[in-house]
Design an enzyme around this catalytic site. Structure first.
Site, short mmCIF file in Angstrom:
data_model
loop_
_atom_site.label_atom_id
_atom_site.label_comp_id
_atom_site.label_asym_id
_atom_site.label_seq_id
_atom_site.Cartn_x
_atom_site.Cartn_y
_atom_site.Cartn_z
N ARG A 73 0.85 -1.20 0.00
CA ARG A 73 0.00 0.00 0.00
C ARG A 73 0.88 1.24 0.00
O ARG A 73 1.72 1.40 0.90
CB ARG A 73 -0.93 0.00 1.23
CG ARG A 73 -1.78 1.23 1.33
CD ARG A 73 -2.79 1.18 2.47
NE ARG A 73 -3.50 2.45 2.52
CZ ARG A 73 -3.68 3.16 3.62
NH1 ARG A 73 -3.26 2.74 4.80
NH2 ARG A 73 -4.30 4.32 3.56
N GLU A 163 -8.02 8.18 6.48
CA GLU A 163 -8.36 8.70 7.79
C GLU A 163 -8.91 10.13 7.78
O GLU A 163 -8.27 11.06 8.30
CB GLU A 163 -7.14 8.62 8.73
CG GLU A 163 -6.65 7.20 8.91
CD GLU A 163 -5.58 7.07 9.98
OE1 GLU A 163 -5.07 8.09 10.46
OE2 GLU A 163 -5.26 5.92 10.36
N GLU A 376 -4.15 -0.66 7.95
CA GLU A 376 -3.01 -0.27 8.80
C GLU A 376 -3.14 -0.93 10.16
O GLU A 376 -4.23 -0.98 10.73
CB GLU A 376 -2.97 1.25 9.04
CG GLU A 376 -2.42 2.05 7.90
CD GLU A 376 -2.34 3.55 8.22
OE1 GLU A 376 -2.07 3.92 9.38
OE2 GLU A 376 -2.56 4.34 7.28
#
Ligand code: BGC
Length: 475
Positions: A73, A163, A376
């Protein structure tokens, strides 16, 4: 223990690793500006050079190969591609760089997962008002379209925004992330979150109508959430506080996308009740979605979860101040740490692997049983550094055990796991003092040499075992 096609990954973000902040025509981003202002980042550090992945990409690729990752990623630096943030001016050197990265990954059999936005807005767009402006959603949509068109023949897994909670709250309420704003607490963060959701939804619709049939990829936004539970499960106030906290974090972004197309009722009523109490006039501080715009509901092809830690919750304004206008006061909760949870690295990160399993089950039950990528997860060292980082190795083992249980016993459709992070890197306001890497980076050495931590070597073994087991089973 893991499905055959499970994605074994690690992640990074452009500003945290690339460096080359002015190289080859790159424009400035809000993180360039923020770091260059005194007093913003620990030790006045910046991502000007970071891991220099802009020049040392081949070294990163070696790490990726050594780990045996199936997926990697990365994020694109918007200002490296479009120095002014908009398409008339494309920086071909930036396009070349990411083409190289993507092509190299694919040549090594590694699937890229590409994030369009990981905190680093082009400064030129911030100068026009940034994420507080409704027009940012259309500008993001154009950028997304440019990326789908340029890289989408090869990239099949997209994250629009990483996020939004952190961008909105830390960047526009607490002022500890770029762009460092805190003057409009209790107002700006809701606006930013709203425009990010609109931007995400527009990009999803663009992908869906123009690219999906031809490119066949999948797209989501990465939502961070702690696992939250009541301090006392038998106390109704603690239970209500936990629900409120969940609504203001995970629910803020997941509820509109996965459940109703609108914010959680708990969040809206808490904000509106508080506005009334403070005599705040005007429309709700939490904006409403317009029926004339592309729908928000259903704009994710999978759930992308960033999980780091857990909290116990009880009521209380958590430092916001009884009569202050702020998100903290709106949500009215106090976080409590269970003394049994170790905090071996950075202070906010209590290590709670079983919280991940509980959160995964909660996501399955609350958000219509989506396919989930854990985009994550990790924990950091803060000096003295240990290459033989036994505790972090155990952490990865324990965590992956919890993920396996979530899949096998709870039936959660977890499709992949991305350790954060491939490399020690620029950890935002903490600079280089906090290290999340599977690879140590020697920032004192001009070559920025990368060395696997024990946690990296053991992660590689876990991946290799899992792969050989599933190969064995299938033959
Ligand atoms: C971010 C990463 C960051 C990590 C650890 C996440 O909030 O997406 O960029 O390094 O947490 O703090």
């Amino acid at each position: 223990m893991f499905p055959r096609d499970f994605a074994w990954g690690a992640g990074t973000a452009a500003y945290q690793i690339e460096g080359g902040w002015q190289a080859d025509g790159k424009g400035a981003s809000i993180w360039d500006t923020f770091c260059h202002e005194r007093g913003r980042v620990c030790g006045e550090q910046s991502g000007d050079v970071a891991c220099n992945s802009y020049q040392l990409w081949e070294k990163d690729l070696q790490c990726i190969r050594q780990l045996g990752l199936t997926h990697y990623r990365l994020s694109l630096s918007w200002a490296r591609l479009l120095p002014h943030g908009t398409t008339p001016h494309v920086n071909q050197k930036g396009v070349q760089y990411y083409n190289q990265v993507i092509d190299d990954l694919l040549a090594c059999g590694v699937t890229p997962m590409v994030t369009l936005y990981h905190f680093d807005l082009p400064q030129a767009l911030q100068d026009q008002g940034g994420w507080k402006c409704p027009g940012m959603a259309d500008i993001f949509d154009c950028y997304a379209k440019f990326c789908f068109q340029t890289f989408g023949d090869r990239v099949k897994l997209w994250i629009t925004i990483n996020e939004p909670y952190v961008c909105a709250k830390l960047g526009h309420e607490d002022g500890i992330h770029a762009p460092g704003l805190k003057e409009e607490a209790g107002i700006a963060a809701y606006l930013v979150g709203h425009n990010m959701l609109r931007a995400h939804a527009m990009a999803w619709h663009t992908y869906n109508s123009l690219y999906r049939a031809k490119q066949g990829g999948a797209l989501s936004l990465a939502i961070n959430s702690d696992w939250l539970e009541p301090l006392d499960a038998c106390c109704p106030e603690d239970v209500a506080a936990t629900e409120r906290y969940l609504a203001f974090t995970l629910g803020w972004f997941a509820w509109p996308v996965f459940v109703t197309g609108d914010y959680p009722e708990t969040m809206r009523s808490a904000i509106d009740a508080r506005s009334k109490k403070l005599g705040y006039e005007g429309t709700s501080r939490l904006p409403s979605f317009s029926k004339d715009e592309p729908a928000i509901l259903g704009t994710a092809d999978f759930f992308a979860l960033n999980y780091y830690t857990s909290r116990k919750v009880k009521p209380g304004e958590g430092g916001g101040g009884e009569m202050s206008l702020s998100m903290k006061s709106d949500r009215d909760v106090t976080e409590v740490l269970d003394p049994s949870w170790p905090i071996p690295g950075v202070s906010w990160l209590a290590v709670v692997p079983h919280g991940l399993r509980k959160l995964l089950k909660y996501i399955k039950d609350t958000f219509n049983d989506p396919a989930v990528y854990i985009t994550e997860n990790g924990f950091s060292q803060v000096g003295p550094l240990q290459i033989e980082d036994v505790q972090r190795s155990e952490f990865y083992r324990d965590t992956l055990m919890e993920v396996a249980r979530a899949i096998q016993e709870d039936g959660v459709k977890v499709r992949g796991y991305f350790a954060w992070s491939l490399l020690d890197n620029f950890e935002w306001a903490d600079g280089f003092s906090v290290r999340f890497g599977l690879y140590h980076v020697d920032f004192a050495d001009a070559k920025l040499s990368r060395t696997a931590y024990r946690s990296g070597r053991e992660y590689a073994q876990m991946i290799s075992k899992s792969k050989s087991k599933s190969n064995g089973e299938s033959s």
